[in-house]
Design a protein around this motif. Structure first.
Motif, PDB file in Angstrom:
ATOM      1  N   UNK A 285       0.849  -1.189   0.000  1.00  0.00           N
ATOM      2  CA  UNK A 285       0.000   0.000   0.000  1.00  0.00           C
ATOM      3  C   UNK A 285       0.883   1.236   0.000  1.00  0.00           C
ATOM      4  N   UNK A 286       0.277   2.363  -0.261  1.00  0.00           N
ATOM      5  CA  UNK A 286       0.934   3.675  -0.191  1.00  0.00           C
ATOM      6  C   UNK A 286       1.930   3.916  -1.315  1.00  0.00           C
ATOM      7  N   UNK A 287       2.025   3.005  -2.290  1.00  0.00           N
ATOM      8  CA  UNK A 287       3.008   3.125  -3.360  1.00  0.00           C
ATOM      9  C   UNK A 287       4.421   3.294  -2.811  1.00  0.00           C
ATOM     10  N   UNK A 288       4.681   2.569  -1.719  1.00  0.00           N
ATOM     11  CA  UNK A 288       6.006   2.612  -1.113  1.00  0.00           C
ATOM     12  C   UNK A 288       6.601   1.205  -1.076  1.00  0.00           C
ATOM     13  N   UNK A 289       7.934   1.167  -1.013  1.00  0.00           N
ATOM     14  CA  UNK A 289       8.644  -0.117  -0.979  1.00  0.00           C
ATOM     15  C   UNK A 289       8.658  -0.615   0.462  1.00  0.00           C
ATOM     16  N   UNK A 290       7.933  -1.709   0.705  1.00  0.00           N
ATOM     17  CA  UNK A 290       7.812  -2.263   2.054  1.00  0.00           C
ATOM     18  C   UNK A 290       8.840  -3.376   2.228  1.00  0.00           C
ATOM     19  N   UNK A 291       9.705  -3.232   3.234  1.00  0.00           N
ATOM     20  CA  UNK A 291      10.791  -4.200   3.420  1.00  0.00           C
ATOM     21  C   UNK A 291      10.683  -4.958   4.744  1.00  0.00           C
TER      22      UNK A 291
ATOM     23  N   UNK B 185     -13.797   1.441   8.114  1.00  0.00           N
ATOM     24  CA  UNK B 185     -14.843   2.034   7.282  1.00  0.00           C
ATOM     25  C   UNK B 185     -14.254   2.687   6.041  1.00  0.00           C
ATOM     26  N   UNK B 186     -14.974   2.574   4.924  1.00  0.00           N
ATOM     27  CA  UNK B 186     -14.552   3.211   3.667  1.00  0.00           C
ATOM     28  C   UNK B 186     -13.171   2.754   3.207  1.00  0.00           C
ATOM     29  N   UNK B 187     -12.858   1.477   3.397  1.00  0.00           N
ATOM     30  CA  UNK B 187     -11.583   0.959   2.875  1.00  0.00           C
ATOM     31  C   UNK B 187     -11.510   1.256   1.384  1.00  0.00           C
ATOM     32  N   UNK B 188     -10.343   1.725   0.927  1.00  0.00           N
ATOM     33  CA  UNK B 188     -10.303   2.192  -0.463  1.00  0.00           C
ATOM     34  C   UNK B 188      -8.919   2.061  -1.070  1.00  0.00           C
ATOM     35  N   UNK B 189      -8.871   2.205  -2.390  1.00  0.00           N
ATOM     36  CA  UNK B 189      -7.621   2.282  -3.128  1.00  0.00           C
ATOM     37  C   UNK B 189      -7.684   3.515  -4.006  1.00  0.00           C
ATOM     38  N   UNK B 190      -6.541   4.176  -4.195  1.00  0.00           N
ATOM     39  CA  UNK B 190      -6.475   5.397  -5.009  1.00  0.00           C
ATOM     40  C   UNK B 190      -6.264   4.991  -6.466  1.00  0.00           C
TER      41      UNK B 190
ATOM     42  N   UNK C  41      10.583 -14.723   2.368  1.00  0.00           N
ATOM     43  CA  UNK C  41      11.675 -13.953   2.955  1.00  0.00           C
ATOM     44  C   UNK C  41      12.547 -14.780   3.907  1.00  0.00           C
ATOM     45  N   UNK C  42      11.970 -15.559   4.846  1.00  0.00           N
ATOM     46  CA  UNK C  42      12.824 -16.322   5.762  1.00  0.00           C
ATOM     47  C   UNK C  42      13.606 -17.443   5.074  1.00  0.00           C
ATOM     48  N   UNK C  43      13.200 -17.791   3.851  1.00  0.00           N
ATOM     49  CA  UNK C  43      13.849 -18.906   3.152  1.00  0.00           C
ATOM     50  C   UNK C  43      14.804 -18.441   2.066  1.00  0.00           C
ATOM     51  N   UNK C  44      15.145 -17.148   2.100  1.00  0.00           N
ATOM     52  CA  UNK C  44      16.220 -16.692   1.236  1.00  0.00           C
ATOM     53  C   UNK C  44      15.848 -15.756   0.112  1.00  0.00           C
ATOM     54  N   UNK C  45      14.566 -15.544  -0.152  1.00  0.00           N
ATOM     55  CA  UNK C  45      14.194 -14.611  -1.213  1.00  0.00           C
ATOM     56  C   UNK C  45      14.415 -13.174  -0.765  1.00  0.00           C
ATOM     57  N   UNK C  46      14.993 -12.364  -1.659  1.00  0.00           N
ATOM     58  CA  UNK C  46      14.920 -10.922  -1.442  1.00  0.00           C
ATOM     59  C   UNK C  46      13.487 -10.532  -1.782  1.00  0.00           C
ATOM     60  N   UNK C  47      12.758 -10.010  -0.813  1.00  0.00           N
ATOM     61  CA  UNK C  47      11.321  -9.771  -1.006  1.00  0.00           C
ATOM     62  C   UNK C  47      10.943  -8.362  -0.615  1.00  0.00           C
ATOM     63  N   UNK C  48       9.989  -7.813  -1.348  1.00  0.00           N
ATOM     64  CA  UNK C  48       9.365  -6.545  -0.986  1.00  0.00           C
ATOM     65  C   UNK C  48       7.865  -6.676  -1.231  1.00  0.00           C
ATOM     66  N   UNK C  49       7.081  -5.858  -0.526  1.00  0.00           N
ATOM     67  CA  UNK C  49       5.656  -5.716  -0.818  1.00  0.00           C
ATOM     68  C   UNK C  49       5.472  -4.360  -1.470  1.00  0.00           C
ATOM     69  N   UNK C  50       4.620  -4.319  -2.508  1.00  0.00           N
ATOM     70  CA  UNK C  50       4.424  -3.053  -3.209  1.00  0.00           C
ATOM     71  C   UNK C  50       3.047  -3.030  -3.837  1.00  0.00           C
ATOM     72  N   UNK C  51       2.309  -1.952  -3.586  1.00  0.00           N
ATOM     73  CA  UNK C  51       1.000  -1.778  -4.196  1.00  0.00           C
ATOM     74  C   UNK C  51       0.568  -0.340  -4.136  1.00  0.00           C
ATOM     75  N   UNK C  52      -0.540  -0.006  -4.795  1.00  0.00           N
ATOM     76  CA  UNK C  52      -1.008   1.378  -4.846  1.00  0.00           C
ATOM     77  C   UNK C  52      -1.485   1.874  -3.495  1.00  0.00           C
ATOM     78  N   UNK C  53      -1.571   3.193  -3.366  1.00  0.00           N
ATOM     79  CA  UNK C  53      -2.070   3.771  -2.121  1.00  0.00           C
ATOM     80  C   UNK C  53      -3.481   3.286  -1.820  1.00  0.00           C
ATOM     81  N   UNK C  54      -3.698   2.972  -0.549  1.00  0.00           N
ATOM     82  CA  UNK C  54      -5.022   2.588  -0.080  1.00  0.00           C
ATOM     83  C   UNK C  54      -5.106   2.929   1.391  1.00  0.00           C
ATOM     84  N   UNK C  55      -6.322   3.122   1.874  1.00  0.00           N
ATOM     85  CA  UNK C  55      -6.481   3.593   3.238  1.00  0.00           C
ATOM     86  C   UNK C  55      -7.596   2.844   3.971  1.00  0.00           C
TER      87      UNK C  55
END
Length: 323
Positions: free
Chosen positions: A52-58, A298-303, A279-293
């Motif tokens: 979420x947030x269009x940020x690189x999650x590590x 209530x009012x869960x959403x994606x931009x 990730x614990x088994x050796x992959x370099x991993x990141x989570x990445x997706x569009x902004x959402x809140x």
């Protein structure tokens, strides 16, 4: 869209869709990880779209579910029955997702009830609340108790009284961690259940830790001391997402974000994700997706405007790695 018609010039690119992350991911990402390992295709790099947030999650903590049970112990008591309502207050974001609860800033309705019951030596009759599931905070909790005045008579429950009062010390159990987390450790009692003469509270626990036993062990003496009995069961703890900031995939991803005019700073996210199987088994991993809140709120959403940027992010990172 990002990989439509794409043919990598080196390596293998796999697109996978799974649907059970909310209940642990074992039959989706977990099963896929085992298959890829068997076939010699376990990924060197993983980009998980559950971001979420269009940020690189590590970083993302591991998720555990702990269940504490006690058998009811009713006894008659004199006084006046009364009720007190407690509400969860989230101050900096509109979400009821337990992983984003910030101790010391936010107010958890059931923990506030626990503190009040302890301070006022309340004898509990029953407990009501807006229970959803273990990783969703209860919005409102009603504590029904006996006030020590008046000439009335009603059964109180000594076991439930001890359980309610034990919730606060249990939430502060000294659970160790294996890696650093901005969020630390959270232990939230989110669901109360009564069935067949047994009271139970289900906790959502988040920590940079693997293995249910590593949570059960420090919880056990706290439950025993604070509750004076009962049973404790802990499940979960498959793994957590942790990829160093200087890893190749992180440097690549933050560079692409900068090129797209997005924040390049890698972050930690509150909730768990299926990267825990890689990730614990050796992959370099990141989570990445569009902004959402308002996750689980209530009012869960994606931009919508961010969807196009996420498509471009996935397109570029695949071509950077695989040509």
């Amino acid at each position: 869209m990002a990989l439509a018609g794409y043919k990598p010039s080196k390596g293998t690119v796999i697109i996978a869709f799974t649907g059970d992350e909310e209940i642990g991911g074992a039959d989706g990402a977990g099963m896929l990880a085992k298959r890829l390992e068997r076939e010699g295709l376990f990924p060197d790099h993983l980009v998980n779209g559950d971001g979420s947030l269009s940020k690189v999650i590590i970083r993302r903590r591991s998720a555990f579910k702990a269940r504490v049970e006690v058998r009811e112990e009713k006894k008659p008591a004199r006084g006046t029955p009364a009720s007190r309502v407690f509400e969860t207050v989230i101050r900096e974001r509109e979400t009821m997702h337990s992983a984003y609860f910030t101790p010391g800033v936010d107010t958890h309705a059931l923990l506030e009830a626990s503190l009040w019951a302890r301070d006022n030596r309340a004898e509990v009759i029953s407990l009501e609340g807006e229970w959803v599931k273990n990783n969703v905070l209860p919005r409102k909790v009603t504590l029904n108790y006996m006030r020590g005045d008046g000439a009335g008579s009603l059964d109180v429950d000594e076991a439930l009284t001890r359980l309610v009062k034990a919730l606060l010390p249990i939430s502060r159990a000294p659970i160790p961690t294996e890696k650093y987390s901005d969020y630390g450790v959270t232990v939230n009692p989110n669901v109360y259940e009564y069935s067949g003469g047994w009271h139970a509270v289900v906790f959502d626990i988040r920590a940079m830790l693997t293995g249910a036993e590593n949570v059960r062990r420090p919880l056990e003496p706290v439950v025993s001391e604070a509750l004076g009995g009962g049973t404790l069961e802990v499940k979960g703890g498959v793994g957590y997402l942790y990829t160093p900031r200087d890893a190749y995939l992180v440097r690549l991803a933050t560079g692409i974000n900068a090129a797209l005019g997005l924040d390049p700073e890698p972050i930690e996210a509150g909730g768990a994700s299926d990267s825990r199987y890689y990730s614990p088994r050796g992959s370099q991993a990141i989570d990445y997706g569009p902004r959402g809140y308002n996750i689980h709120g209530p009012n869960e959403n994606v931009v919508l405007e961010d969807l196009a940027k996420s498509v471009e992010f996935y397109r570029r990172i695949a071509r950077e790695i695989h040509g």
